[in-house]
Design an enzyme around this catalytic site. Structure first.
Site, short mmCIF file in Angstrom:
data_model
loop_
_atom_site.label_atom_id
_atom_site.label_comp_id
_atom_site.label_asym_id
_atom_site.label_seq_id
_atom_site.Cartn_x
_atom_site.Cartn_y
_atom_site.Cartn_z
CG HIS A 7 6.23 -8.85 -0.08
ND1 HIS A 7 6.83 -9.05 1.14
CD2 HIS A 7 5.34 -10.07 -0.34
CE1 HIS A 7 6.41 -10.43 1.51
NE2 HIS A 7 5.65 -10.94 0.70
CG HIS A 9 2.86 -14.11 -2.24
ND1 HIS A 9 3.84 -15.02 -2.19
CD2 HIS A 9 3.10 -13.20 -1.30
CE1 HIS A 9 4.72 -14.71 -1.38
NE2 HIS A 9 4.29 -13.70 -0.83
CG HIS A 187 8.77 -14.25 1.99
ND1 HIS A 187 8.56 -14.25 0.58
CD2 HIS A 187 7.46 -14.17 2.37
CE1 HIS A 187 7.64 -13.77 0.28
NE2 HIS A 187 6.70 -13.68 1.10
CD GLU A 190 5.41 -13.98 6.86
OE1 GLU A 190 6.09 -14.71 6.20
OE2 GLU A 190 4.12 -13.65 6.51
CG ASP A 268 2.24 -11.22 2.02
OD1 ASP A 268 2.91 -11.84 1.25
OD2 ASP A 268 2.22 -11.49 3.39
CG ASP A 269 -0.57 -13.75 0.28
OD1 ASP A 269 -0.38 -14.28 -0.88
OD2 ASP A 269 -0.01 -13.66 1.22
N1 ADE Z 1 3.26 -17.23 0.46
C1 ADE Z 1 2.13 -16.10 0.10
N2 ADE Z 1 2.18 -15.27 1.25
C2 ADE Z 1 3.28 -15.67 2.06
C3 ADE Z 1 3.84 -15.23 3.30
N3 ADE Z 1 3.18 -13.85 3.80
N4 ADE Z 1 4.83 -15.64 3.89
C4 ADE Z 1 5.28 -16.80 3.19
N5 ADE Z 1 4.88 -17.27 2.24
C5 ADE Z 1 3.84 -16.85 1.63
ZN ZN Z 2 4.90 -12.95 0.89
#
Ligand code: ADE
Ligand code: ZN
Length: 328
Positions: A7, A9, A187, A190, A268-269
């Site tokens: 996971h 991005h 997703h 969340e 994630d990011d």
């Molecule tokens: N795009 C990038 N990170 C995300 C996240 N945690 N949830 C939804 N969209 C995203």
């Molecule tokens: Zn994500």
């Protein structure tokens, strides 16, 4: 520990230093004067608040080599952390909406993946994510644009603002994407409640749930996810940064494992949430007092629930098993 990341991005790996460099060479103004100023702005109170800054950062990516540099830089970090395999999400609409051709995006990212496999020994595959705040028609356009590059894309995802944009909004485009051979992922849970997860598994028929935290609201749903053997790609530092979880000590990851859910750890990011994949493992281990065996299970799940097939999946599982046996 050898592991996979499931996971991630690519736009979320954009480190401030590289953002400045690319903004400068493309002569684009960004509303920050220094790396420190950028880092100060990375203080989020919810998903939307983060997304606004994330889309703004992605706005400096114009040319194929920008996408290449972004991706290769992430893959170098994978190699440094013993991430042997990664499944990278990219958001085509973030770029096509600003007039960047789909081709530029996919070629830059996939060339970096090809080079990293040879030079760094990191394997990867790509997940094309639809932005859920946009209409389904826009996702259909993206699907059309992707077809000449089908061999470079393994799966589709669904990301961006969850609340108010339920999975059912994308029922038709997911069906059409699966017909084209893409594996459906999304997703769910969340910020959205357990109903979003129900819709994602029942209507979109997803094979893996990104996040899935709010599945815990519904015991029937938990059992259903276990019965279908669908894994959750959990992101500890993302969850605290976006205030999905108030403190890592309250993170539900261990509870999920104890209930019998199949869980993986992911970043994630990472450029926005204060840690790469190893940091996520380290901090969640500390906060929840995870055992060596727990960590082994998490890494094993990362290969087992990857989209790799046959021998390559077995090869990685064997590398991990040998590592675990020799270290315990
Ligand atoms: N795009 C990038 N990170 C995300 C996240 N945690 N949830 C939804 N969209 C995203
Ligand atoms: Zn994500």
């Amino acid at each position: 520990m050898p592991k996979a990341e499931l996971h991630l991005h690519i736009e979320g790996t954009f480190e401030p230093e590289l953002m400045f460099e690319i903004a400068k060479r493309n002569d684009i103004q960004i509303p920050f004067k220094s790396v420190e100023e950028i880092q100060k702005a990375y203080n989020f109170d919810c998903l939307q608040n983060f997304l606004d800054i994330y889309y703004q950062g992605a706005g400096v990516l114009i040319y194929e080599n920008d996408f290449y540099d972004l991706t290769y830089s992430y893959l170098e970090k994978c190699a440094q952390q013993n991430v042997l395999h990664t499944e990278i999400m990219f958001d085509p609409q973030t770029h096509t909406q600003r007039g960047i051709n789909f081709e530029i995006v996919i070629n830059g990212i996939s060339k970096a993946c090809d080079d990293a496999e040879i030079k760094l020994g990191v394997s990867s595959l790509l997940i094309m994510s639809y932005l859920r705040h946009l209409p389904e028609e826009s996702a259909f356009t993206t699907l059309e644009q992707s077809l000449p590059f089908k061999d470079k894309i393994k799966a589709i995802g669904l990301d961006s603002s969850e609340k108010g944009n339920p999975p059912s909004k994308f029922k038709n485009v997911f069906k059409a994407s699966v017909k084209e051979g893409y594996i459906p992922l999304a997703h769910a849970g969340e910020e959205g409640d357990a109903n979003y997860v129900w819709e994602a598994i029942d209507i979109l028929k997803i094979k893996r749930i990104d996040h899935g935290n709010n599945s815990l609201q519904d015991p029937k749903l938990i059992q259903e996810i276990i019965d279908r053997d669908v894994a959750l790609t959990v992101c500890p530092l993302s969850n605290t940064s976006l205030q999905v979880v108030s403190d890592l000590k309250d993170h539900p990851l261990k509870k999920m494992m104890d209930l019998g859910l199949k869980v993986t750890v992911n970043s994630d990011d990472p450029a926005y949430f204060g840690g790469q994949l190893n940091q996520n493992y380290i901090e969640i281990q500390k906060a929840l007092q995870l055992s060596k065996k727990d960590l082994y299970e998490l890494a094993k799940n990362s290969f087992k629930y990857s989209l790799l097939e046959g021998t390559s999946k077995q090869k990685y599982l064997k590398i991990l098993e040998d590592y675990y046996r020799n270290s315990s």
